[in-house]
Design a protein around this motif. Structure first.
Motif, PDB file in Angstrom:
ATOM      1  N   ASP A  85     -47.535-122.194 -55.393  1.00 34.67           N
ATOM      2  CA  ASP A  85     -46.710-122.811 -56.449  1.00 34.67           C
ATOM      3  C   ASP A  85     -45.207-122.653 -56.225  1.00 34.67           C
ATOM      4  N   ILE A  86     -44.772-121.455 -55.813  1.00 36.14           N
ATOM      5  CA  ILE A  86     -43.326-121.265 -55.606  1.00 36.14           C
ATOM      6  C   ILE A  86     -42.888-122.033 -54.358  1.00 36.14           C
ATOM      7  N   GLY A  87     -43.766-122.059 -53.355  1.00 38.82           N
ATOM      8  CA  GLY A  87     -43.472-122.828 -52.142  1.00 38.82           C
ATOM      9  C   GLY A  87     -43.362-124.310 -52.467  1.00 38.82           C
ATOM     10  N   VAL A 125     -44.485-118.922 -49.719  1.00 39.26           N
ATOM     11  CA  VAL A 125     -43.678-118.407 -50.832  1.00 39.26           C
ATOM     12  C   VAL A 125     -42.217-118.814 -50.600  1.00 39.26           C
ATOM     13  N   SER A 126     -41.351-118.477 -51.542  1.00 43.97           N
ATOM     14  CA  SER A 126     -39.947-118.901 -51.413  1.00 43.97           C
ATOM     15  C   SER A 126     -38.987-117.732 -51.505  1.00 43.97           C
ATOM     16  N   ALA A 127     -38.080-117.689 -50.562  1.00 48.42           N
ATOM     17  CA  ALA A 127     -37.042-116.660 -50.565  1.00 48.42           C
ATOM     18  C   ALA A 127     -35.726-117.333 -50.958  1.00 48.42           C
ATOM     19  N   VAL A 128     -35.294-117.075 -52.181  1.00 49.27           N
ATOM     20  CA  VAL A 128     -34.110-117.736 -52.737  1.00 49.27           C
ATOM     21  C   VAL A 128     -33.010-116.705 -53.037  1.00 49.27           C
ATOM     22  N   THR A 129     -33.417-115.585 -53.616  1.00 48.52           N
ATOM     23  CA  THR A 129     -32.433-114.594 -54.064  1.00 48.52           C
ATOM     24  C   THR A 129     -31.880-113.795 -52.881  1.00 48.52           C
ATOM     25  N   ASP A 130     -30.563-113.826 -52.777  1.00 43.51           N
ATOM     26  CA  ASP A 130     -29.895-113.155 -51.654  1.00 43.51           C
ATOM     27  C   ASP A 130     -29.618-111.693 -51.999  1.00 43.51           C
ATOM     28  N   ALA A 131     -29.332-110.909 -50.963  1.00 47.64           N
ATOM     29  CA  ALA A 131     -28.957-109.512 -51.213  1.00 47.64           C
ATOM     30  C   ALA A 131     -27.608-109.466 -51.954  1.00 47.64           C
ATOM     31  N   LYS A 132     -26.760-110.426 -51.707  1.00 44.75           N
ATOM     32  CA  LYS A 132     -25.519-110.725 -52.435  1.00 44.75           C
ATOM     33  C   LYS A 132     -24.336-109.772 -52.244  1.00 44.75           C
ATOM     34  N   GLY A 133     -24.586-108.476 -52.079  1.00 40.60           N
ATOM     35  CA  GLY A 133     -23.438-107.561 -51.969  1.00 40.60           C
ATOM     36  C   GLY A 133     -22.652-107.562 -53.259  1.00 40.60           C
ATOM     37  N   ASP A 134     -21.329-107.699 -53.162  1.00 39.78           N
ATOM     38  CA  ASP A 134     -20.504-107.772 -54.371  1.00 39.78           C
ATOM     39  C   ASP A 134     -20.764-109.109 -55.054  1.00 39.78           C
ATOM     40  N   ARG A 135     -21.292-109.062 -56.265  1.00 39.49           N
ATOM     41  CA  ARG A 135     -21.706-110.273 -56.984  1.00 39.49           C
ATOM     42  C   ARG A 135     -20.563-111.249 -57.253  1.00 39.49           C
ATOM     43  N   LEU A 136     -19.346-110.748 -57.324  1.00 40.37           N
ATOM     44  CA  LEU A 136     -18.240-111.639 -57.654  1.00 40.37           C
ATOM     45  C   LEU A 136     -17.628-112.279 -56.417  1.00 40.37           C
ATOM     46  N   MET A 137     -18.136-111.929 -55.250  1.00 34.67           N
ATOM     47  CA  MET A 137     -17.566-112.494 -54.014  1.00 34.67           C
ATOM     48  C   MET A 137     -18.519-113.506 -53.392  1.00 34.67           C
ATOM     49  N   LYS A 167     -32.791-111.466 -47.809  1.00 33.07           N
ATOM     50  CA  LYS A 167     -33.188-111.957 -49.145  1.00 33.07           C
ATOM     51  C   LYS A 167     -33.895-110.795 -49.832  1.00 33.07           C
ATOM     52  N   MET A 168     -33.782-110.733 -51.154  1.00 30.99           N
ATOM     53  CA  MET A 168     -34.372-109.602 -51.891  1.00 30.99           C
ATOM     54  C   MET A 168     -35.367-110.050 -52.936  1.00 30.99           C
ATOM     55  N   HIS A 169     -36.243-109.164 -53.332  1.00 32.70           N
ATOM     56  CA  HIS A 169     -37.252-109.336 -54.401  1.00 32.70           C
ATOM     57  C   HIS A 169     -38.299-110.399 -54.072  1.00 32.70           C
ATOM     58  N   ILE A 170     -38.546-110.719 -52.821  1.00 32.37           N
ATOM     59  CA  ILE A 170     -39.380-111.894 -52.527  1.00 32.37           C
ATOM     60  C   ILE A 170     -40.876-111.576 -52.673  1.00 32.37           C
ATOM     61  N   THR A 171     -41.470-112.171 -53.680  1.00 32.91           N
ATOM     62  CA  THR A 171     -42.857-111.857 -54.014  1.00 32.91           C
ATOM     63  C   THR A 171     -43.814-112.489 -52.994  1.00 32.91           C
ATOM     64  N   GLY A 172     -44.727-111.697 -52.509  1.00 32.20           N
ATOM     65  CA  GLY A 172     -45.832-112.208 -51.693  1.00 32.20           C
ATOM     66  C   GLY A 172     -45.510-112.476 -50.234  1.00 32.20           C
ATOM     67  N   CYS A 211     -41.643-103.419 -48.517  1.00 25.26           N
ATOM     68  CA  CYS A 211     -42.347-103.711 -49.789  1.00 25.26           C
ATOM     69  C   CYS A 211     -42.111-102.625 -50.821  1.00 25.26           C
ATOM     70  N   ARG A 212     -42.017-103.057 -52.075  1.00 26.96           N
ATOM     71  CA  ARG A 212     -41.975-102.057 -53.153  1.00 26.96           C
ATOM     72  C   ARG A 212     -43.415-101.603 -53.439  1.00 26.96           C
ATOM     73  N   PRO A 213     -43.593-100.410 -54.031  1.00 25.70           N
ATOM     74  CA  PRO A 213     -44.956 -99.951 -54.306  1.00 25.70           C
ATOM     75  C   PRO A 213     -45.628-100.837 -55.345  1.00 25.70           C
ATOM     76  N   THR A 233     -46.652-107.572 -54.719  1.00 20.49           N
ATOM     77  CA  THR A 233     -45.498-106.726 -54.429  1.00 20.49           C
ATOM     78  C   THR A 233     -44.370-107.635 -53.940  1.00 20.49           C
ATOM     79  N   ASP A 234     -43.161-107.143 -54.035  1.00 21.89           N
ATOM     80  CA  ASP A 234     -41.977-107.944 -53.679  1.00 21.89           C
ATOM     81  C   ASP A 234     -41.290-107.288 -52.482  1.00 21.89           C
ATOM     82  N   GLN A 235     -40.656-108.110 -51.683  1.00 20.57           N
ATOM     83  CA  GLN A 235     -40.101-107.611 -50.433  1.00 20.57           C
ATOM     84  C   GLN A 235     -38.593-107.792 -50.304  1.00 20.57           C
TER      85      GLN A 235
HETATM   86  C1  LIG Z   1     -40.623-109.100 -60.191  1.00 19.72           C
HETATM   87  C2  LIG Z   1     -39.623-110.053 -59.579  1.00 19.72           C
HETATM   88  C3  LIG Z   1     -40.073-111.003 -58.667  1.00 19.72           C
HETATM   89  C4  LIG Z   1     -39.150-111.864 -58.050  1.00 19.72           C
HETATM   90  N1  LIG Z   1     -39.609-112.761 -57.139  1.00 19.72           N
HETATM   91  C5  LIG Z   1     -38.722-113.531 -56.452  1.00 19.72           C
HETATM   92  C6  LIG Z   1     -39.164-114.428 -55.421  1.00 19.72           C
HETATM   93  O1  LIG Z   1     -40.351-114.544 -55.146  1.00 19.72           O
HETATM   94  N2  LIG Z   1     -38.231-115.155 -54.757  1.00 19.72           N
HETATM   95  C7  LIG Z   1     -36.898-115.046 -55.041  1.00 19.72           C
HETATM   96  O2  LIG Z   1     -36.111-115.732 -54.403  1.00 19.72           O
HETATM   97  N3  LIG Z   1     -36.448-114.216 -56.009  1.00 19.72           N
HETATM   98  C8  LIG Z   1     -37.328-113.464 -56.717  1.00 19.72           C
HETATM   99  N4  LIG Z   1     -36.878-112.615 -57.724  1.00 19.72           N
HETATM  100  C9  LIG Z   1     -35.445-112.483 -57.926  1.00 19.72           C
HETATM  101  C10 LIG Z   1     -34.886-112.968 -59.245  1.00 19.72           C
HETATM  102  O3  LIG Z   1     -34.731-114.356 -59.231  1.00 19.72           O
HETATM  103  C11 LIG Z   1     -33.562-112.193 -59.440  1.00 19.72           C
HETATM  104  O4  LIG Z   1     -33.912-110.863 -59.782  1.00 19.72           O
HETATM  105  C12 LIG Z   1     -32.643-112.786 -60.477  1.00 19.72           C
HETATM  106  O5  LIG Z   1     -32.167-114.022 -60.054  1.00 19.72           O
HETATM  107  C13 LIG Z   1     -31.449-111.862 -60.757  1.00 19.72           C
HETATM  108  O6  LIG Z   1     -30.778-111.532 -59.573  1.00 19.72           O
HETATM  109  P1  LIG Z   1     -30.504-109.980 -59.201  1.00 19.72           P
HETATM  110  O7  LIG Z   1     -31.774-109.232 -59.415  1.00 19.72           O
HETATM  111  O8  LIG Z   1     -29.914-109.936 -57.854  1.00 19.72           O
HETATM  112  O9  LIG Z   1     -29.510-109.463 -60.283  1.00 19.72           O
HETATM  113  P2  LIG Z   1     -27.918-109.541 -60.283  1.00 19.72           P
HETATM  114  O10 LIG Z   1     -27.462-110.834 -59.706  1.00 19.72           O
HETATM  115  O11 LIG Z   1     -27.389-108.303 -59.668  1.00 19.72           O
HETATM  116  O12 LIG Z   1     -27.616-109.564 -61.839  1.00 19.72           O
HETATM  117  C14 LIG Z   1     -27.480-108.370 -62.626  1.00 19.72           C
HETATM  118  C15 LIG Z   1     -26.563-108.687 -63.806  1.00 19.72           C
HETATM  119  O13 LIG Z   1     -25.269-109.054 -63.333  1.00 19.72           O
HETATM  120  C16 LIG Z   1     -24.879-110.337 -63.845  1.00 19.72           C
HETATM  121  N5  LIG Z   1     -24.156-111.037 -62.784  1.00 19.72           N
HETATM  122  C17 LIG Z   1     -24.497-111.112 -61.476  1.00 19.72           C
HETATM  123  N6  LIG Z   1     -23.580-111.848 -60.796  1.00 19.72           N
HETATM  124  C18 LIG Z   1     -22.675-112.265 -61.672  1.00 19.72           C
HETATM  125  C19 LIG Z   1     -21.493-113.070 -61.576  1.00 19.72           C
HETATM  126  N7  LIG Z   1     -21.072-113.596 -60.410  1.00 19.72           N
HETATM  127  N8  LIG Z   1     -20.810-113.309 -62.704  1.00 19.72           N
HETATM  128  C20 LIG Z   1     -21.223-112.817 -63.889  1.00 19.72           C
HETATM  129  N9  LIG Z   1     -22.332-112.050 -64.043  1.00 19.72           N
HETATM  130  C21 LIG Z   1     -23.048-111.763 -62.963  1.00 19.72           C
HETATM  131  C22 LIG Z   1     -26.206-111.035 -64.186  1.00 19.72           C
HETATM  132  O14 LIG Z   1     -26.062-112.050 -65.173  1.00 19.72           O
HETATM  133  C23 LIG Z   1     -27.051-109.869 -64.670  1.00 19.72           C
HETATM  134  O15 LIG Z   1     -26.762-109.605 -66.028  1.00 19.72           O
HETATM  135  C24 LIG Z   1     -37.788-111.762 -58.369  1.00 19.72           C
HETATM  136  C25 LIG Z   1     -37.362-110.813 -59.303  1.00 19.72           C
HETATM  137  C26 LIG Z   1     -38.260-109.971 -59.900  1.00 19.72           C
HETATM  138  C27 LIG Z   1     -37.756-108.941 -60.895  1.00 19.72           C
END
Ligand SMILES: Cc1cc2nc3c(=O)[nH]c(=O)nc-3n(C[C@H](O)[C@H](O)[C@H](O)COP(=O)(O)OP(=O)(O)OC[C@H]3O[C@@H](n4cnc5c(N)ncnc54)[C@H](O)[C@@H]3O)c2cc1C
Length: 456
Positions: A85-87, A125-137, A167-172, A211-213, A233-235
């Motif tokens: 489904d996510i794919g 599955v889909s890897a969308v969420t990045d490790a990001k580092g400093d969220r404001l950059m 990429k972080m939190h990637i389920t499956g 993987c997380r536990p 579990t998420d990776q």
């Molecule tokens: C159980 C689980 C499964 C997941 N599975 C997947 C998956 O399969 N694939 C995938 O791609 N992702 C997955 N995710 C990731 C999920 O989409 C992210 O956790 C979510 O998008 C939030 O990102 P983050 O965890 O990096 O939090 P952060 O981005 O660090 O956010 C933390 C807080 O900071 C705020 N914030 C962050 N950046 C800014 C900014 N620039 N300006 C203002 N406020 C900001 C946010 O609003 C929030 O309140 C999963 C997450 C969980 C918990």
């Protein structure tokens, strides 16, 4: 995982649970009651294919895909199999990008890759969420501690690209067949190398996954339940210079359009997420009603209020998600769930979730965390006392209440939450006392209002 390199995900004690959970998507598709929902005839391939990989044409198709997710998650005891489904959300978002840009090369690659998914029926599955580092950059900001928080292209050659980043939190992704990697945000020109979308096999060279536990199953102190344990579990995925051949690359440098993939994936995926939450929410609402009944309080006014809230929570979610599909919009020739309604649906679920949990903990009472254990139930010296004193309303066996407490605590309650809620008396106990004690103050205030209204 757990500090060790995993040799085989299909036999590893924790990952095997996840593999078996993912396999339910395949199991469901073969069952007579789900066959028609799970499979669609594809005239081009002249064979049945998974509905997940079928290209939706209208709102009804979106509803059917939603119903499939609900059906398989219900079959999985409220858990999500997640094989396709996510794919599917990612490939549809990628296709929208390709259609909008009209790039023939990309359109052909997406088509070919979709045919591969359809024919081989692989899990992705889909890897969308990045490790990001400093969220404001931004990804390319020179002030980021290093340039690899987001996957980026570090080399291009005649055969393909080389990718570095995470990429972080990637389920499956540790036990799927394939992973879609797509941008999780809009990009600027400086982020050009990060505007990249592709698919890789989960065992691609240079790809590392941590993987997380997994949450443990039913422990020895809880009543055993004869149902398989479902879990994912998420990776944290590291792309340690991973080579991707061109036929698997769906975006490479089109920074202006990176948001198209991220945005459309979100619209499709929030609908998918809400679909999972329907069976989950049905279970929660069921727990609320069951424990109210076992405690004998279903007709108490404040409990009726709470059960009404729980019913409204579930029905609002169901209605919004269906409405988001039927009230779809067309993006790049493909229907996507209504952008406002699908976001309201996800927001409703997430925002009201903690209130629902609080309400269930409230109805349950402190026994959620203080009751004796299954070990005491089995001990002949203590069993009789438990049987006599832990039963609830007439006709409810102590075992039913104890089992329900175990389920609710396992799914929804931490020690702190229940201790804070029920220690020193339940919330309603304070409200009743406040009203009784404040009567004189209320009368005094009423006199002020009466005087102001000219009532003698
Ligand atoms: C159980 C689980 C499964 C997941 N599975 C997947 C998956 O399969 N694939 C995938 O791609 N992702 C997955 N995710 C990731 C999920 O989409 C992210 O956790 C979510 O998008 C939030 O990102 P983050 O965890 O990096 O939090 P952060 O981005 O660090 O956010 C933390 C807080 O900071 C705020 N914030 C962050 N950046 C800014 C900014 N620039 N300006 C203002 N406020 C900001 C946010 O609003 C929030 O309140 C999963 C997450 C969980 C918990």
């Amino acid at each position: 995982m757990y500090g060790e390199k995993v040799k085989d995900v299909t036999t590893h004690p924790a990952l095997k649970v996840c593999v078996d959970t993912m396999a339910l998507d395949y199991e469901c598709a073969e069952l007579p009651q789900f066959k028609d929902l799970a499979n669609v005839y594809d005239p081009e391939l002249k064979q049945e294919i998974s509905r997940y990989y079928y290209i939706p044409r209208n709102g009804e198709d979106l509803v059917k895909a939603t119903e499939l997710i609900i059906a398989t998650s219900t079959y999985a005891d409220g858990y999500i199999p997640l094989a396709k489904d996510i794919g599917a959300d990612a490939i549809n978002a990628i296709q929208i990008f390709a259609n909008i840009t009209g790039n023939k090369e990309y359109i052909d690659r997406v088509h070919n890759f979709r045919q591969y998914l359809m024919k081989e029926d692989v899990a992705i599955v889909s890897a969308v969420t990045d490790a990001k580092g400093d969220r404001l950059m931004r990804p390319s900001d020179p002030k980021q501690v290093h340039p690899d928080f987001y996957p980026r292209v570090v080399e291009k050659n005649a055969k393909g690209i080389v990718v570095r980043g995470a990429k972080m939190h990637i389920t499956g992704s540790a036990y799927s067949n394939e992973i879609f990697v797509i941008p999780g945000r809009a990009m600027t020109e400086a982020d050009k190398d990060y505007a990249v979308a592709f698919a890789v096999p989960c065992n691609a060279k240079g790809l590392k996954q941590i993987c997380r536990p997994i949450k443990s199953g039913i422990g020895s102190m809880e009543f055993p339940v004869d149902r398989p344990w479902r879990m994912h579990t998420d990776q944290l995925i590291i792309f340690d210079d991973v080579f991707v051949p061109w036929e698997r690359v769906f975006m490479c440098g089109e920074w202006k359009q990176a948001f198209l993939i991220a945005h459309n994936f979100s619209l499709l995926h929030r609908r998918t997420g809400c679909a999972y939450r329907i069976p989950m929410s049905e279970l929660f609402v069921g727990m609320a009603f069951a424990i109210a009944e076992y405690n004998g309080v279903t007709e108490v006014p404040h409990i009726r209020e709470k059960l009404t809230e729980a019913a409204m929570y579930l029905q609002t979610l169901k209605s919004l998600i269906r409405a988001s599909c039927l009230d779809f919009v067309m993006h790049g020739g493909m229907p996507v769930p209504n952008p406002v309604t699908t976001n309201i649906a996800k927001y409703h679920f997430a925002d009201k979730y903690h209130s629902l949990v609080k309400l269930i903990q409230d109805i349950s009472g402190g026994s959620l965390i203080t009751k004796p254990t299954y070990l005491d139930w089995q001990n002949p010296e203590t069993h009789g006392f438990m049987d006599k004193y832990v039963s609830g309303m007439a006709g409810t066996a102590a075992e039913a209440r104890l089992r329900m407490f175990d389920l609710i605590r396992r799914q929804l309650a931490s020690e702190y939450e229940v201790m804070v809620l029920h220690g020193e008396g339940s919330l309603m106990a304070q409200r009743m006392m406040i009203l009784a004690e404040a009567r004189e103050e209320l009368k005094r205030c009423k006199k002020i209002a009466d005087d102001m209204a000219g009532i003698k």
